[in-house]
Design a protein around this motif. Structure first.
Motif, short mmCIF file in Angstrom:
data_model
loop_
_atom_site.label_atom_id
_atom_site.label_comp_id
_atom_site.label_asym_id
_atom_site.label_seq_id
_atom_site.Cartn_x
_atom_site.Cartn_y
_atom_site.Cartn_z
N MET A 1 7.82 -78.53 -70.75
CA MET A 1 7.11 -77.74 -69.77
C MET A 1 7.38 -78.35 -68.40
O MET A 1 7.22 -79.54 -68.22
N GLY A 2 7.76 -77.55 -67.47
CA GLY A 2 8.11 -78.03 -66.16
C GLY A 2 6.91 -78.20 -65.26
O GLY A 2 5.78 -78.23 -65.70
N SER A 3 7.17 -78.29 -63.97
CA SER A 3 6.09 -78.43 -63.01
C SER A 3 5.45 -77.08 -62.73
O SER A 3 6.10 -76.05 -62.80
N TYR A 4 4.18 -77.11 -62.41
CA TYR A 4 3.44 -75.92 -62.04
C TYR A 4 2.80 -76.15 -60.69
O TYR A 4 2.43 -77.28 -60.36
N VAL A 5 2.64 -75.11 -59.92
CA VAL A 5 1.83 -75.16 -58.72
C VAL A 5 0.70 -74.18 -58.93
O VAL A 5 0.92 -72.99 -59.12
N PHE A 6 -0.51 -74.69 -58.98
CA PHE A 6 -1.68 -73.85 -59.20
C PHE A 6 -1.98 -73.04 -57.95
O PHE A 6 -1.53 -73.37 -56.85
N SER A 7 -2.76 -71.99 -58.13
CA SER A 7 -3.09 -71.12 -57.00
C SER A 7 -3.82 -71.86 -55.89
O SER A 7 -3.81 -71.43 -54.75
N ASP A 8 -4.46 -72.98 -56.22
CA ASP A 8 -5.13 -73.76 -55.18
C ASP A 8 -4.20 -74.76 -54.52
O ASP A 8 -4.61 -75.59 -53.72
N GLY A 9 -2.89 -74.70 -54.86
CA GLY A 9 -1.90 -75.53 -54.21
C GLY A 9 -1.61 -76.85 -54.89
O GLY A 9 -0.71 -77.57 -54.48
N LEU A 10 -2.36 -77.19 -55.94
CA LEU A 10 -2.14 -78.45 -56.64
C LEU A 10 -0.91 -78.34 -57.52
O LEU A 10 -0.81 -77.47 -58.36
N ALA A 11 0.04 -79.22 -57.33
CA ALA A 11 1.24 -79.25 -58.17
C ALA A 11 1.02 -80.22 -59.32
O ALA A 11 0.35 -81.23 -59.17
N THR A 12 1.56 -79.88 -60.47
CA THR A 12 1.46 -80.77 -61.61
C THR A 12 2.84 -81.08 -62.14
O THR A 12 3.79 -80.34 -61.90
N ASP A 13 2.95 -82.14 -62.84
CA ASP A 13 4.22 -82.51 -63.46
C ASP A 13 4.08 -82.43 -64.96
O ASP A 13 4.13 -83.43 -65.66
N GLY A 14 3.84 -81.23 -65.46
CA GLY A 14 3.87 -81.02 -66.89
C GLY A 14 2.54 -80.90 -67.58
O GLY A 14 1.48 -80.81 -66.97
N PHE A 15 2.67 -80.92 -68.88
CA PHE A 15 1.55 -80.64 -69.76
C PHE A 15 0.42 -81.64 -69.62
O PHE A 15 -0.76 -81.25 -69.67
N ASP A 16 0.71 -82.92 -69.48
CA ASP A 16 -0.34 -83.94 -69.39
C ASP A 16 -1.31 -83.66 -68.25
O ASP A 16 -2.53 -83.81 -68.40
N ALA A 17 -0.79 -83.23 -67.13
CA ALA A 17 -1.64 -82.93 -65.98
C ALA A 17 -2.50 -81.70 -66.24
O ALA A 17 -3.67 -81.66 -65.84
N ILE A 18 -1.93 -80.71 -66.90
CA ILE A 18 -2.68 -79.50 -67.23
C ILE A 18 -3.82 -79.87 -68.18
O ILE A 18 -4.96 -79.46 -67.99
N TYR A 19 -3.49 -80.65 -69.20
CA TYR A 19 -4.51 -81.07 -70.17
C TYR A 19 -5.61 -81.87 -69.49
O TYR A 19 -6.81 -81.63 -69.72
N ALA A 20 -5.24 -82.81 -68.65
CA ALA A 20 -6.22 -83.64 -67.97
C ALA A 20 -7.15 -82.81 -67.08
O ALA A 20 -8.35 -83.07 -67.01
N ARG A 21 -6.60 -81.81 -66.47
CA ARG A 21 -7.39 -80.99 -65.55
C ARG A 21 -8.34 -80.05 -66.27
O ARG A 21 -9.45 -79.81 -65.80
N TYR A 22 -7.94 -79.49 -67.38
CA TYR A 22 -8.69 -78.40 -68.00
C TYR A 22 -9.35 -78.71 -69.34
O TYR A 22 -10.19 -77.93 -69.80
N SER A 23 -9.01 -79.79 -70.01
CA SER A 23 -9.48 -79.97 -71.39
C SER A 23 -11.00 -80.08 -71.52
O SER A 23 -11.57 -79.52 -72.45
N GLY A 24 -11.64 -80.77 -70.61
CA GLY A 24 -13.10 -80.90 -70.69
C GLY A 24 -13.81 -79.56 -70.54
O GLY A 24 -14.68 -79.21 -71.35
#
Length: 94
Positions: free
Chosen positions: A1-24
């Protein structure tokens, strides 16, 4: 999974960042619908597996969170259908 830029402008570097942000928040959302800790953990894991496997289906013109929460809602509904739990209509009424 590549990098994402969320609609609020936060860029992530892959799945780990997505998981950390949303899992809770994802676990809390799922738990509020199934009211069982073990099932909520399993479904949350299933949601993130789907996100990882189907990341290419995310369309960048929409908010990433919209795509993610839609996967979550559909995963819970699918679980209710598979387990033959009745009254899913009350889950998503506003």
């Amino acid at each position: 999974m590549g990098s994402y830029v969320f609609s609020d402008g936060l860029a992530t570097d892959g799945f780990d960042a997505i998981y950390a942000r949303y899992s809770g928040a994802m676990f809390k959302y799922v738990f509020s619908m199934v009211r069982d800790d073990a099932i909520a953990q399993d479904l949350t894991q299933e949601i993130f597996i789907k996100v990882h496997r189907h990341g290419e289906s995310y369309r960048e013109e929409y908010a990433f969170s919209t795509w993610l929460w839609t996967i979550a809602k559909n995963t819970v509904l699918d679980w209710y259908r598979k387990t033959d739990n009745s009254n899913t209509s009350e889950l998503f009424t506003e």
